[in-house]
Design a protein around this motif. Structure first.
Motif, PDB file in Angstrom:
ATOM      1  N   VAL A 117       0.836  -1.208   0.000  1.00 35.66           N
ATOM      2  CA  VAL A 117       0.000   0.000   0.000  1.00 35.66           C
ATOM      3  C   VAL A 117       0.868   1.255   0.000  1.00 35.66           C
ATOM      4  O   VAL A 117       0.611   2.217  -0.739  1.00 35.66           O
ATOM      5  N   VAL A 118       1.925   1.266   0.821  1.00 32.81           N
ATOM      6  CA  VAL A 118       2.813   2.442   0.874  1.00 32.81           C
ATOM      7  C   VAL A 118       3.511   2.651  -0.468  1.00 32.81           C
ATOM      8  O   VAL A 118       3.605   3.777  -0.985  1.00 32.81           O
ATOM      9  N   ALA A 119       4.013   1.571  -1.056  1.00 27.21           N
ATOM     10  CA  ALA A 119       4.698   1.689  -2.346  1.00 27.21           C
ATOM     11  C   ALA A 119       3.743   2.132  -3.443  1.00 27.21           C
ATOM     12  O   ALA A 119       4.105   2.953  -4.307  1.00 27.21           O
ATOM     13  N   LEU A 120       2.501   1.621  -3.437  1.00 25.86           N
ATOM     14  CA  LEU A 120       1.531   2.012  -4.459  1.00 25.86           C
ATOM     15  C   LEU A 120       1.145   3.481  -4.314  1.00 25.86           C
ATOM     16  O   LEU A 120       1.020   4.201  -5.322  1.00 25.86           O
ATOM     17  N   ALA A 121       0.979   3.955  -3.081  1.00 28.53           N
ATOM     18  CA  ALA A 121       0.646   5.369  -2.876  1.00 28.53           C
ATOM     19  C   ALA A 121       1.773   6.271  -3.366  1.00 28.53           C
ATOM     20  O   ALA A 121       1.535   7.296  -4.022  1.00 28.53           O
ATOM     21  N   THR A 122       3.005   5.888  -3.075  1.00 29.99           N
ATOM     22  CA  THR A 122       4.142   6.689  -3.554  1.00 29.99           C
ATOM     23  C   THR A 122       4.239   6.660  -5.075  1.00 29.99           C
ATOM     24  O   THR A 122       4.533   7.672  -5.717  1.00 29.99           O
ATOM     25  N   HIS A 123       3.980   5.489  -5.658  1.00 24.90           N
ATOM     26  CA  HIS A 123       4.036   5.383  -7.121  1.00 24.90           C
ATOM     27  C   HIS A 123       2.957   6.225  -7.779  1.00 24.90           C
ATOM     28  O   HIS A 123       3.209   6.886  -8.802  1.00 24.90           O
ATOM     29  N   VAL A 124       1.751   6.246  -7.223  1.00 30.11           N
ATOM     30  CA  VAL A 124       0.669   7.062  -7.789  1.00 30.11           C
ATOM     31  C   VAL A 124       1.018   8.541  -7.714  1.00 30.11           C
ATOM     32  O   VAL A 124       0.777   9.310  -8.663  1.00 30.11           O
ATOM     33  N   ALA A 125       1.597   8.973  -6.592  1.00 30.22           N
ATOM     34  CA  ALA A 125       2.003  10.373  -6.468  1.00 30.22           C
ATOM     35  C   ALA A 125       3.089  10.714  -7.476  1.00 30.22           C
ATOM     36  O   ALA A 125       3.069  11.797  -8.094  1.00 30.22           O
ATOM     37  N   LYS A 126       4.029   9.829  -7.682  1.00 31.04           N
ATOM     38  CA  LYS A 126       5.087  10.055  -8.675  1.00 31.04           C
ATOM     39  C   LYS A 126       4.508  10.129 -10.083  1.00 31.04           C
ATOM     40  O   LYS A 126       4.862  11.005 -10.871  1.00 31.04           O
ATOM     41  N   ALA A 127       3.613   9.190 -10.425  1.00 35.07           N
ATOM     42  CA  ALA A 127       3.016   9.177 -11.759  1.00 35.07           C
ATOM     43  C   ALA A 127       2.136  10.393 -12.003  1.00 35.07           C
ATOM     44  O   ALA A 127       2.006  10.855 -13.138  1.00 35.07           O
ATOM     45  N   ALA A 128       1.515  10.948 -10.941  1.00 31.32           N
ATOM     46  CA  ALA A 128       0.673  12.137 -11.106  1.00 31.32           C
ATOM     47  C   ALA A 128       1.504  13.395 -11.271  1.00 31.32           C
ATOM     48  O   ALA A 128       1.080  14.343 -11.955  1.00 31.32           O
TER      49      ALA A 128
END
Length: 284
Positions: A117-128
């Motif tokens: 969950v932490v990695a996915l949240a960081t990845h979504v923020a990076k992709a946005a």
């Protein structure tokens, strides 16, 4: 608590670059005593795992710095980074040496879910944030943003391993930075669209008033505005006579056309007739 901060920091680093924490965790676990991997995750410190992680890291560093390709890479990494984040979070059970807690070691499934969950949240923020960077800089800011993300990932791994308390402040910094980047990119994009709309409206109003337009607009647009009869007359004049200048419909006076025969008759009418001298009578 320290184990959770260490795992969260490593998982967030995996959300930025999946293979930086893999390589660093494997190297630290193999050559130092700072990380003690659990038995079911000792394969992370093996040489095949380290070499493969290094090869994938090199590919990630190259692809993520090419505008356009970085979006495709982010789509592919959407499935990779959460998995790596879960594995890395579960592997940080070695930090129980610091806080003397065996909760994460006894519950690897929960550790894996939290890390994912932490990695996915960081990845979504990076992709946005990446499209906003590309839009505001015309694609030139993608390599700089990628270098910054890699540096943050390396620093986050080191902070999570050696000073896990500072992970909270790193998370605050990352959240503020992503918010600023996204909002600034949207504001600049709206401003650019409004400016383009105003320039288009000014140009159209200027053309409607009969003002001068750019040479390339007059070259490509004016022939389309001529009527069919005017174009026909222009073609006839080009083939057999002198073409008459045509005025565009935007002017006040309507276009007048002259046929080649009319032009020739006008020329013959205006040209003076040569005078003939009278003949003298001949004597018989």
């Amino acid at each position: 608590m320290l184990a959770a901060l260490t795992g969260a920091g490593l998982s967030a680093a995996a959300g930025l670059n999946a293979f930086i924490p893999l390589v660093l965790v494997g190297v630290f676990a193999r050559f130092t005593e700072f990380i003690q991997l659990p038995a079911h995750l000792e394969w992370l410190q093996s040489w095949p795992a380290i070499i493969i992680s290094l090869a994938l890291l090199v590919a990630e560093l190259i692809l993520d710095k090419i505008p356009g390709v970085d979006h495709v890479n982010d789509l592919i990494q959407t499935a990779v980074r959460p998995v790596v984040g879960g594995v890395i979070f579960a592997a940080t059970a070695a930090s129980t040496v610091v806080d003397q807690s065996n909760f994460w070691q006894d519950n690897p499934l929960i550790a894996g879910l939290v890390g994912a969950v932490v990695a996915l949240a960081t990845h979504v923020a990076k992709a946005a944030s990446r499209p906003a960077v590309n839009a505001t800089t015309g694609g030139t800011g993608a390599p700089l943003a990628s270098f910054a993300e890699d540096a943050i990932a390396v620093g986050l791994v080191l902070v999570a391993i050696f000073v896990p308390v500072l992970v909270v402040f790193v998370f605050l910094f990352m959240g503020i930075a992503v918010y600023r980047i996204v909002t600034t990119g949207r504001r600049r994009r709206r401003h650019r669209e409004m400016r383009q709309a105003e320039e288009r409206m000014e140009r159209e109003s200027h053309e409607a008033e009969g003002g001068m337009v750019a040479w390339w607009r007059s070259k490509w647009r004016e022939p389309r505005r001529l009527s069919r009869s005017a174009r026909h007359a222009w073609i006839e004049g080009k083939d057999g006579g002198t073409p008459t200048p045509q005025t565009p419909p935007s002017s006040q006076s309507p276009p007048t056309t002259q046929s080649p025969q009319t032009t020739q008759s006008a020329q013959t009418t205006q040209s003076p007739q040569p005078t003939q001298s009278p003949r003298t009578p001949q004597s018989p």
